[in-house]
Write an enzyme that holds these catalytic residues in place. Structure first.
Site, PDB file in Angstrom:
ATOM      1  N   GLU A 135       1.033  -1.379  -0.066  1.00  0.00           N
ATOM      2  CA  GLU A 135      -0.176  -0.007   0.020  1.00  0.00           C
ATOM      3  C   GLU A 135       0.983   1.258   0.139  1.00  0.00           C
ATOM      4  O   GLU A 135       1.784   1.206   0.797  1.00  0.00           O
ATOM      5  CB  GLU A 135      -0.834   0.131   1.356  1.00  0.00           C
ATOM      6  CG  GLU A 135      -1.765   0.956   1.303  1.00  0.00           C
ATOM      7  CD  GLU A 135      -2.409   1.463   2.484  1.00  0.00           C
ATOM      8  OE1 GLU A 135      -1.857   1.108   3.744  1.00  0.00           O
ATOM      9  OE2 GLU A 135      -3.573   1.858   2.601  1.00  0.00           O
ATOM     10  N   HIS A 162     -11.349   0.292   0.527  1.00  0.00           N
ATOM     11  CA  HIS A 162     -12.208   0.461   1.603  1.00  0.00           C
ATOM     12  C   HIS A 162     -11.680   1.598   2.244  1.00  0.00           C
ATOM     13  O   HIS A 162     -12.595   2.124   3.129  1.00  0.00           O
ATOM     14  CB  HIS A 162     -11.930  -0.774   2.470  1.00  0.00           C
ATOM     15  CG  HIS A 162     -10.352  -0.863   2.587  1.00  0.00           C
ATOM     16  ND1 HIS A 162      -9.237  -1.052   2.005  1.00  0.00           N
ATOM     17  CD2 HIS A 162      -9.919  -0.784   3.983  1.00  0.00           C
ATOM     18  CE1 HIS A 162      -8.270  -1.066   2.417  1.00  0.00           C
ATOM     19  NE2 HIS A 162      -8.351  -0.626   3.810  1.00  0.00           N
ATOM     20  N   ASP A 163     -10.751   2.575   1.955  1.00  0.00           N
ATOM     21  CA  ASP A 163     -10.504   3.655   2.580  1.00  0.00           C
ATOM     22  C   ASP A 163     -10.897   4.853   1.772  1.00  0.00           C
ATOM     23  O   ASP A 163     -10.790   5.918   2.283  1.00  0.00           O
ATOM     24  CB  ASP A 163      -8.803   3.960   2.812  1.00  0.00           C
ATOM     25  CG  ASP A 163      -8.291   2.691   3.477  1.00  0.00           C
ATOM     26  OD1 ASP A 163      -9.122   2.259   4.542  1.00  0.00           O
ATOM     27  OD2 ASP A 163      -7.270   2.290   3.451  1.00  0.00           O
TER      28      ASP A 163
HETATM   29  C1  NOJ Z   1      -4.370   1.118   5.673  1.00  0.00           C
HETATM   30  C2  NOJ Z   1      -5.742   0.432   5.537  1.00  0.00           C
HETATM   31  O1  NOJ Z   1      -5.984   0.298   4.195  1.00  0.00           O
HETATM   32  C3  NOJ Z   1      -6.692   1.037   6.521  1.00  0.00           C
HETATM   33  O2  NOJ Z   1      -7.695   0.624   6.308  1.00  0.00           O
HETATM   34  C4  NOJ Z   1      -5.968   0.880   7.888  1.00  0.00           C
HETATM   35  O3  NOJ Z   1      -7.172   1.774   8.728  1.00  0.00           O
HETATM   36  C5  NOJ Z   1      -4.582   1.546   7.826  1.00  0.00           C
HETATM   37  N1  NOJ Z   1      -3.791   1.000   7.009  1.00  0.00           N
HETATM   38  C6  NOJ Z   1      -4.255   0.988   9.187  1.00  0.00           C
HETATM   39  O4  NOJ Z   1      -4.048  -0.412   9.198  1.00  0.00           O
END
Ligand code: NOJ
Length: 561
Positions: free
Chosen positions: A271, A337-338
């Site tokens: 990520e 999802h974010d």
């Molecule tokens: C990135 C993830 O995609 C997110 O959903 C999460 O809250 C944070 N990292 C912390 O793990």
């Protein structure tokens, strides 16, 4: 490299694409398990629920499922706070369910990518229980501690903490621990070789079960300067410059590659892609032996409640493509999802444009160079729910930020309005299967409210409609699969300064496809200089024939040139 391979009699394929890989050709479908399908009526999606929908997943034509974390967790951050990396979260089921899920996917030719959350664990992980218990505990160095006798450590910004302070004082051993995310997500100490070996062994545990890949959560932050020097005032508005890609990170990734990735046929993606193109290349170029593909956020960050400039979007995607044209590989996405829903952020979720703009955005995602990542529900054009009360939100980040804004005396009405556009919960409302209670997601009370538009926006209705977003999405995937040019072909931006239309070509082995996308709610003209009179449209998001250069609102059309 020019390869010519004989397939069947009379069928010869000429292929000049070097480094073909299954994960470059794959379409990734991201499932948020908590919200996908609940099988036991507790209001929370689960693995059996996903199993019951495997035929649907297969029918999309996707190749890979990325599952958000399904490990044991107290759920401070919906599974991104892992308390046992080798077990399944009770809400989601059992290891037997997981085994059945993996088997069911493999039987259908669908691969599974696990989310690996190892920048931090949960504070309820046994490692942390041990670590906090005393300064001499063998697990002390699994986390970052700062003894209070040394005074207060230098400020570090926390993304999720209610005060944005990444150091939390713990009286048990009179020390502060570091947490870039919430207080319940202490950061793991990657400098400790024992910790690293535990993580690799855990990853092999899943790879030995047969999983097909790993997505590394927040991993660009895993290495830290553990002297914790002061950072300049205001660094938190640009924290990636300070937190990402600290010395040591590439060593850890190379070690992980040696210890895990290289032993299996798995895909790997982290990520975030660092601070610049060079960082992204250093993470993924083939000769680096680290990861397979970069997942860069510059484009998704463009969308704002006030709108965004298509020129900026085109510029961002084009410069990333150019940087990766010869080396490395990219992920293509506009949501996860974010992020809130793509149609709300990048398209138009008003009733008259929702379908058209959803189809247009999916056309974009599935015709770019790179591995497309589709977030569940975007194949239906699901929209933001836009809660107007803070009590409806469930996301810890959203709730902590609300408390923080309140403590600062901010205008909370404005803040809630903004959440309607950008809170992560907009993308986490239950999947809309049908018109029955709770959209067919659960017979119980869902953990988060269902978007009331499920009566019109749902999978069952779209199954029946040959022109639905869902069926258009399936056609697009098939088109991509049938045309290597859409996977490996060279990308060229056309009509660069057009503020309304995104036009580009893809080219490979003498085959050329033109993609025209009207990103606006009005007729717009594409000035590509290409005569479209006699070219063949391959797909169009309108049911009536295209008007060629003049595109209707949110029109998307592909031509074979
Ligand atoms: C990135 C993830 O995609 C997110 O959903 C999460 O809250 C944070 N990292 C912390 O793990």
């Amino acid at each position: 490299m020019l390869l010519s391979c004989k397939l069947k009699k009379n069928e010869t394929v000429v292929d000049n694409v070097p480094n073909k890989k299954w994960w470059k050709e794959a379409v990734v479908y991201q499932i948020y398990p908590r919200s996908f399908k609940d099988s036991d009526g507790d209001g929370i999606g689960d693995l059996k629920g996903i199993i019951s929908k495997l035929d649907y997943i297969k029918s999309l034509g996707v190749d890979v499922v990325w599952l958000n974390p399904i490990y044991s967790s107290p759920n401070d951050d919906n599974g991104y706070d892992v308390s046992d990396y080798r077990n399944i979260m009770k809400d989601f089921g059992t290891m037997a369910d997981f085994n059945a899920l993996l088997k069911g996917m493999h039987e259908r030719g669908v691969k599974l990518v696990m989310d690996i959350v190892v920048n931090h664990s949960s504070d309820e992980h046994e490692w942390f229980n041990q670590s906090r218990s005393s300064k001499n505990n063998p697990y002390r160095n699994y986390y970052h501690w700062w003894d209070a006798e040394r005074g207060k450590p230098n400020y570090r910004y926390s993304l999720f903490d209610v005060n944005h302070d990444a150091w939390k004082y713990d009286s048990v051993s009179n020390a502060y621990y570091l947490h870039y995310f919430s207080r319940k997500q202490p950061d793991l100490n990657w400098e400790n070789p024992k910790l690293r070996q535990e993580i690799y062994s855990m990853m092999r545990f899943w790879a030995d079960k047969g999983v097909d890949g790993f997505r590394l959560d927040a991993f660009q932050f895993a290495a830290k300067d553990t002297t914790f020097p002061p950072f300049p005032k205001g660094f938190e508005s640009n924290f990636i410059q300070y937190y990402a890609m600290v010395d040591g990170l590439h060593d850890y990734l190379k070690e992980m590659n040696r210890e895990v990735f290289s032993k299996y046929d798995v895909m790997s993606v982290s990520e975030g892609a660092g601070r610049n193109f060079q960082d992204a290349h250093d993470l993924v170029d083939e000769d680096r032996n680290e990861l397979n593909m970069a997942y860069a956020f510059e484009a998704v960050d463009i969308a704002k409640p006030e709108g965004y400039s298509l020129l900026t979007l085109k510029n961002v995607f084009t410069k990333w493509d150019s940087s990766f044209a010869k080396k490395g590989w990219l992920s293509i996405f506009l949501a996860n999802h974010d992020q809130a829903r793509i149609v709300t952020r990048f398209g138009n979720d008003a009733p008259e444009f929702r379908e058209l703009s959803s189809k247009m955005l999916n056309t974009f995602l599935l015709t770019m160079r790179g591995t497309p990542y589709i977030y569940n529900g975007d194949e239906l054009g699901m929209t933001n729910i836009r809660f107007d009360k803070i009590d409806d939100y469930r996301d810890m980040q959203t709730l902590n930020e609300y408390r923080y804004q309140k403590s600062k005396g901010a205008n909370l009405k404005d803040f809630i309005h903004r959440l309607g556009f950008e809170s992560r919960d907009n993308g986490r409302t239950p999947f809309q299967w049908d018109t029955t209670t709770n959209a067919g997601f659960s017979t119980g009370s869902p953990w988060i409210k269902v978007n009331p538009n499920y009566t019109t926006v749902n999978a069952t209705a779209q199954e029946k409609d040959p022109n639905s977003i869902l069926n258009y999405f399936r056609k697009l995937i098939k088109l991509r699969k049938d045309n290597d040019v859409l996977i490996y072909g060279k990308y060229t931006l056309l009509d660069k300064d057009n503020p309304d239309v995104y036009a580009f070509t893809r080219e490979l082995n003498g085959k050329k496809i033109l993609v025209l996308l009207n990103f606006k709610n009005k007729n717009s003209v594409a000035n590509t200089g290409i005569d479209l009179k006699h070219v063949k449209p391959l797909i169009n998001n309108y049911t009536t024939a295209s008007t060629r250069e003049s595109l209707r609102p949110y029109e998307a059309v592909l031509y074979e040139l």
